[in-house]
Design a protein around this motif. Structure first.
Motif, PDB file in Angstrom:
ATOM      1  N   PRO A  60       0.828  -1.203   0.000  1.00  0.00           N
ATOM      2  CA  PRO A  60       0.000   0.000   0.000  1.00  0.00           C
ATOM      3  C   PRO A  60       0.866   1.258   0.000  1.00  0.00           C
ATOM      4  O   PRO A  60       1.910   1.286   0.652  1.00  0.00           O
ATOM      5  CB  PRO A  60      -0.809  -0.116   1.298  1.00  0.00           C
ATOM      6  N   ALA A  61       0.438   2.263  -0.755  1.00  0.00           N
ATOM      7  CA  ALA A  61       1.144   3.542  -0.800  1.00  0.00           C
ATOM      8  C   ALA A  61       0.138   4.594  -1.240  1.00  0.00           C
ATOM      9  O   ALA A  61      -0.769   4.299  -2.020  1.00  0.00           O
ATOM     10  CB  ALA A  61       2.311   3.484  -1.773  1.00  0.00           C
ATOM     11  N   PRO A  62       0.285   5.831  -0.749  1.00  0.00           N
ATOM     12  CA  PRO A  62      -0.669   6.873  -1.147  1.00  0.00           C
ATOM     13  C   PRO A  62      -0.640   7.110  -2.662  1.00  0.00           C
ATOM     14  O   PRO A  62       0.420   7.086  -3.276  1.00  0.00           O
ATOM     15  CB  PRO A  62      -0.198   8.107  -0.384  1.00  0.00           C
ATOM     16  N   HIS A  63      -1.834   7.314  -3.206  1.00  0.00           N
ATOM     17  CA  HIS A  63      -1.947   7.556  -4.640  1.00  0.00           C
ATOM     18  C   HIS A  63      -1.645   9.023  -4.947  1.00  0.00           C
ATOM     19  O   HIS A  63      -2.157   9.919  -4.308  1.00  0.00           O
ATOM     20  CB  HIS A  63      -3.357   7.207  -5.119  1.00  0.00           C
ATOM     21  N   ASN A  64      -0.791   9.250  -5.925  1.00  0.00           N
ATOM     22  CA  ASN A  64      -0.483  10.604  -6.376  1.00  0.00           C
ATOM     23  C   ASN A  64      -1.297  10.867  -7.644  1.00  0.00           C
ATOM     24  O   ASN A  64      -1.013  10.290  -8.695  1.00  0.00           O
ATOM     25  CB  ASN A  64       1.024  10.715  -6.648  1.00  0.00           C
ATOM     26  N   ALA A  65      -2.297  11.740  -7.534  1.00  0.00           N
ATOM     27  CA  ALA A  65      -3.235  11.951  -8.643  1.00  0.00           C
ATOM     28  C   ALA A  65      -2.745  12.984  -9.662  1.00  0.00           C
ATOM     29  O   ALA A  65      -3.443  13.290 -10.628  1.00  0.00           O
ATOM     30  CB  ALA A  65      -4.600  12.363  -8.101  1.00  0.00           C
ATOM     31  N   ARG A  66      -1.557  13.516  -9.445  1.00  0.00           N
ATOM     32  CA  ARG A  66      -1.033  14.538 -10.357  1.00  0.00           C
ATOM     33  C   ARG A  66      -0.904  14.015 -11.790  1.00  0.00           C
ATOM     34  O   ARG A  66      -0.985  14.785 -12.742  1.00  0.00           O
ATOM     35  CB  ARG A  66       0.336  14.997  -9.833  1.00  0.00           C
ATOM     36  N   TYR A  67      -0.688  12.719 -11.950  1.00  0.00           N
ATOM     37  CA  TYR A  67      -0.412  12.179 -13.280  1.00  0.00           C
ATOM     38  C   TYR A  67      -1.575  11.335 -13.804  1.00  0.00           C
ATOM     39  O   TYR A  67      -1.384  10.215 -14.241  1.00  0.00           O
ATOM     40  CB  TYR A  67       0.892  11.386 -13.242  1.00  0.00           C
ATOM     41  N   ASP A  68      -2.774  11.890 -13.752  1.00  0.00           N
ATOM     42  CA  ASP A  68      -3.966  11.204 -14.253  1.00  0.00           C
ATOM     43  C   ASP A  68      -3.746  10.814 -15.725  1.00  0.00           C
ATOM     44  O   ASP A  68      -3.542  11.679 -16.575  1.00  0.00           O
ATOM     45  CB  ASP A  68      -5.164  12.165 -14.122  1.00  0.00           C
ATOM     46  N   PRO A  69      -3.753   9.529 -16.031  1.00  0.00           N
ATOM     47  CA  PRO A  69      -3.403   9.103 -17.397  1.00  0.00           C
ATOM     48  C   PRO A  69      -4.523   9.367 -18.410  1.00  0.00           C
ATOM     49  O   PRO A  69      -4.289   9.263 -19.609  1.00  0.00           O
ATOM     50  CB  PRO A  69      -3.196   7.598 -17.242  1.00  0.00           C
ATOM     51  N   LYS A  70      -5.722   9.707 -17.952  1.00  0.00           N
ATOM     52  CA  LYS A  70      -6.869   9.915 -18.832  1.00  0.00           C
ATOM     53  C   LYS A  70      -7.033   8.747 -19.813  1.00  0.00           C
ATOM     54  O   LYS A  70      -7.294   8.932 -21.002  1.00  0.00           O
ATOM     55  CB  LYS A  70      -6.743  11.245 -19.595  1.00  0.00           C
ATOM     56  N   ARG A  71      -6.869   7.583 -19.288  1.00  0.00           N
ATOM     57  CA  ARG A  71      -7.008   6.371 -20.069  1.00  0.00           C
ATOM     58  C   ARG A  71      -7.373   5.262 -19.090  1.00  0.00           C
ATOM     59  O   ARG A  71      -6.944   5.309 -17.932  1.00  0.00           O
ATOM     60  CB  ARG A  71      -5.650   6.031 -20.700  1.00  0.00           C
ATOM     61  N   LEU A  72      -8.130   4.276 -19.538  1.00  0.00           N
ATOM     62  CA  LEU A  72      -8.483   3.171 -18.647  1.00  0.00           C
ATOM     63  C   LEU A  72      -7.244   2.345 -18.312  1.00  0.00           C
ATOM     64  O   LEU A  72      -6.347   2.204 -19.137  1.00  0.00           O
ATOM     65  CB  LEU A  72      -9.523   2.261 -19.319  1.00  0.00           C
ATOM     66  N   LEU A  73      -7.228   1.799 -17.092  1.00  0.00           N
ATOM     67  CA  LEU A  73      -6.133   0.907 -16.713  1.00  0.00           C
ATOM     68  C   LEU A  73      -6.161  -0.330 -17.598  1.00  0.00           C
ATOM     69  O   LEU A  73      -7.225  -0.825 -17.965  1.00  0.00           O
ATOM     70  CB  LEU A  73      -6.300   0.434 -15.272  1.00  0.00           C
ATOM     71  N   THR A  74      -4.987  -0.826 -17.883  1.00  0.00           N
ATOM     72  CA  THR A  74      -4.882  -2.112 -18.575  1.00  0.00           C
ATOM     73  C   THR A  74      -5.247  -3.214 -17.591  1.00  0.00           C
ATOM     74  O   THR A  74      -4.915  -3.131 -16.405  1.00  0.00           O
ATOM     75  CB  THR A  74      -3.445  -2.295 -19.104  1.00  0.00           C
ATOM     76  N   ASN A  75      -5.928  -4.226 -18.085  1.00  0.00           N
ATOM     77  CA  ASN A  75      -6.259  -5.374 -17.253  1.00  0.00           C
ATOM     78  C   ASN A  75      -4.970  -5.935 -16.630  1.00  0.00           C
ATOM     79  O   ASN A  75      -3.975  -6.138 -17.321  1.00  0.00           O
ATOM     80  CB  ASN A  75      -6.943  -6.420 -18.146  1.00  0.00           C
ATOM     81  N   GLU A  76      -5.018  -6.176 -15.314  1.00  0.00           N
ATOM     82  CA  GLU A  76      -3.807  -6.606 -14.600  1.00  0.00           C
ATOM     83  C   GLU A  76      -3.237  -7.906 -15.167  1.00  0.00           C
ATOM     84  O   GLU A  76      -2.030  -8.054 -15.339  1.00  0.00           O
ATOM     85  CB  GLU A  76      -4.133  -6.772 -13.108  1.00  0.00           C
ATOM     86  N   GLY A  77      -4.134  -8.840 -15.459  1.00  0.00           N
ATOM     87  CA  GLY A  77      -3.671 -10.130 -15.985  1.00  0.00           C
ATOM     88  C   GLY A  77      -2.963  -9.968 -17.327  1.00  0.00           C
ATOM     89  O   GLY A  77      -1.983 -10.664 -17.616  1.00  0.00           O
ATOM     90  N   VAL A  78      -3.451  -9.026 -18.140  1.00  0.00           N
ATOM     91  CA  VAL A  78      -2.823  -8.782 -19.443  1.00  0.00           C
ATOM     92  C   VAL A  78      -1.476  -8.095 -19.244  1.00  0.00           C
ATOM     93  O   VAL A  78      -0.454  -8.502 -19.807  1.00  0.00           O
ATOM     94  CB  VAL A  78      -3.745  -7.928 -20.343  1.00  0.00           C
ATOM     95  N   ALA A  79      -1.478  -7.057 -18.396  1.00  0.00           N
ATOM     96  CA  ALA A  79      -0.245  -6.273 -18.199  1.00  0.00           C
ATOM     97  C   ALA A  79       0.878  -7.119 -17.609  1.00  0.00           C
ATOM     98  O   ALA A  79       2.053  -6.829 -17.821  1.00  0.00           O
ATOM     99  CB  ALA A  79      -0.521  -5.076 -17.291  1.00  0.00           C
ATOM    100  N   THR A  80       0.519  -8.177 -16.878  1.00  0.00           N
ATOM    101  CA  THR A  80       1.558  -8.981 -16.222  1.00  0.00           C
ATOM    102  C   THR A  80       1.812 -10.312 -16.941  1.00  0.00           C
ATOM    103  O   THR A  80       2.488 -11.187 -16.404  1.00  0.00           O
ATOM    104  CB  THR A  80       1.188  -9.264 -14.748  1.00  0.00           C
ATOM    105  N   SER A  81       1.249 -10.454 -18.143  1.00  0.00           N
ATOM    106  CA  SER A  81       1.519 -11.697 -18.886  1.00  0.00           C
ATOM    107  C   SER A  81       1.939 -11.428 -20.327  1.00  0.00           C
ATOM    108  O   SER A  81       2.202 -12.353 -21.083  1.00  0.00           O
ATOM    109  CB  SER A  81       0.293 -12.617 -18.866  1.00  0.00           C
TER     110      SER A  81
END
Ligand code: MTE
Ligand code: MO
Length: 328
Positions: free
Chosen positions: A68-89
């Motif tokens: 766990p770590a605090p989220h820094n919202a300064r860098y909002d990617p304005k894009r949906l997150l990639t599916n975790e399973g896809v990003a890690t495979s």
């Protein structure tokens, strides 16, 4: 050339990236293999390929710990997150093989204990254990867009700390101009190292100004957990305005120098992969367009943005470098 013939292990990647991009990096390989006389009889060739793409007994999956770590919202990617399973495979980690499917082989990556050596133009060369280093920095989470030179992209929440914090700890001399990253080369667990025409170990580098840029990040986590081996455990660079190959995985050494380093991909094929490697849709790779990017885990292809959309933070660093090959 044999490398252009489709093989079983090529299919997922061929579907996933533009055909030219797939051929692109392997094309480099084919040229080198040909030059080195490696285009041998069929059985030898088969063995050569299987050693390149991994195989053998997959190691037991590494358990990831919550981070766990605090989220820094300064860098909002304005894009949906990639599916975790896809990003890690879907990975590039050539030490474990050339395919995108190296996650199983990468579970063998030895990450504990982990030491980072600090060398070159510093007040005092030393080694620091990862645990010790993490006690001296403050972790935060940032969501960044990541753009591979092969024209695919992902959007991932990374946990880590600014690269500038490590620079401060390392105390480089004022004469240092570049920071070089050397990554793990462990022949016991990394089958890719047998390919001796690659300039192992994988190295990358940035200028001191780039290292101090607020976007330059060292990641130790991903999706709120410790970073999986295949994504560069236990510590990797994350440089979101540059092509993905600049973001070196599994860093074991940082060296400060006054000479611009020749990095891994540059040493392999300098006409295609340079030192700067900033993202730019208007500058094509010599063998494919960079105008668009495919968002992995989706059916979407979107226009690529200069500096990967991070120009407001980074463009000014390059104002006096107009004569450099900044975008390849
Ligand atoms: N040590 C090492 N670092 C590396 C690579 C590699 O092969 N070895 N590949 C690079 C490339 S080309 C990309 S796109 C990213 C991929 O990171 P990911 O697998 O977490 O998406 O890692 C970069 N860092
Ligand atoms: Mo990449």
């Amino acid at each position: 050339m044999f490398i252009h013939r489709r093989r079983g292990w090529e299919i997922p990647e061929s579907q996933a990236t533009p055909e030219q991009a797939v051929r692109g990096r392997r094309g480099v390989l084919a040229g080198l293999a040909g030059a080195a006389g490696l285009v041998a009889a069929a059985p030898a060739r088969a063995a050569w390929f299987s050693s390149l793409v991994g195989g053998g007994e997959p190691a037991k999956p590494v358990a990831l710990a919550p981070l766990p770590a605090p989220h820094n919202a300064r860098y909002d990617p304005k894009r949906l997150l990639t599916n975790e399973g896809v990003a890690t495979s879907y990975n590039n980690y050539y030490e474990f093989g050339l395919s995108k499917s190296i996650a199983a082989a990468a579970q063998a990556l030895p990450t504990d204990p982990w030491t980072i050596h600090i060398e070159g133009m510093v007040e005092k060369p030393r080694a620091i254990g990862l645990e010790d280093l993490l006690k001296q920095v403050k972790l935060e989470e940032r969501i960044y867009r990541h753009r591979c030179v092969e024209a695919w992209a992902m959007t991932v929440p990374w946990t880590g700390f600014p690269l500038a914090d490590l620079v401060k700890l390392a105390a480089p001399l004022a004469s240092a101009k570049y920071m070089v990253f050397t990554t793990l080369a462990d022949s016991k667990t990394m089958p890719g190292l047998r390919q001796s025409f690659y300039p192992w170990p994988y190295t990358e580098g940035v200028t001191m100004q780039e290292a101090a840029n607020e976007l330059a990040f060292l990641s130790v986590g991903m999706f709120g957990k410790t970073i999986p081996p295949q994504d560069g455990a236990p510590i990797r660079l994350t440089l979101p305005w540059k092509y993905g190959f600049k973001s070196a995985k599994s860093i074991v050494k940082v060296t400060f120098t006054d000479k611009q380093p020749v990095t891994f991909w540059e040493a392999l094929q300098s006409s295609e992969y340079g030192f700067w490697a900033n993202v730019n849709p208007a500058v094509p790779h010599p063998r494919w367009s960079q105008a668009q990017e495919r968002l992995i885990g989706t059916d979407d292809t979107v226009p690529t943005r200069i500096w990967n959309g991070y120009g407001e933070y980074v463009a000014a660093m390059y104002d006096n470098l107009k004569n450099e090959r900044l975008f390849a």
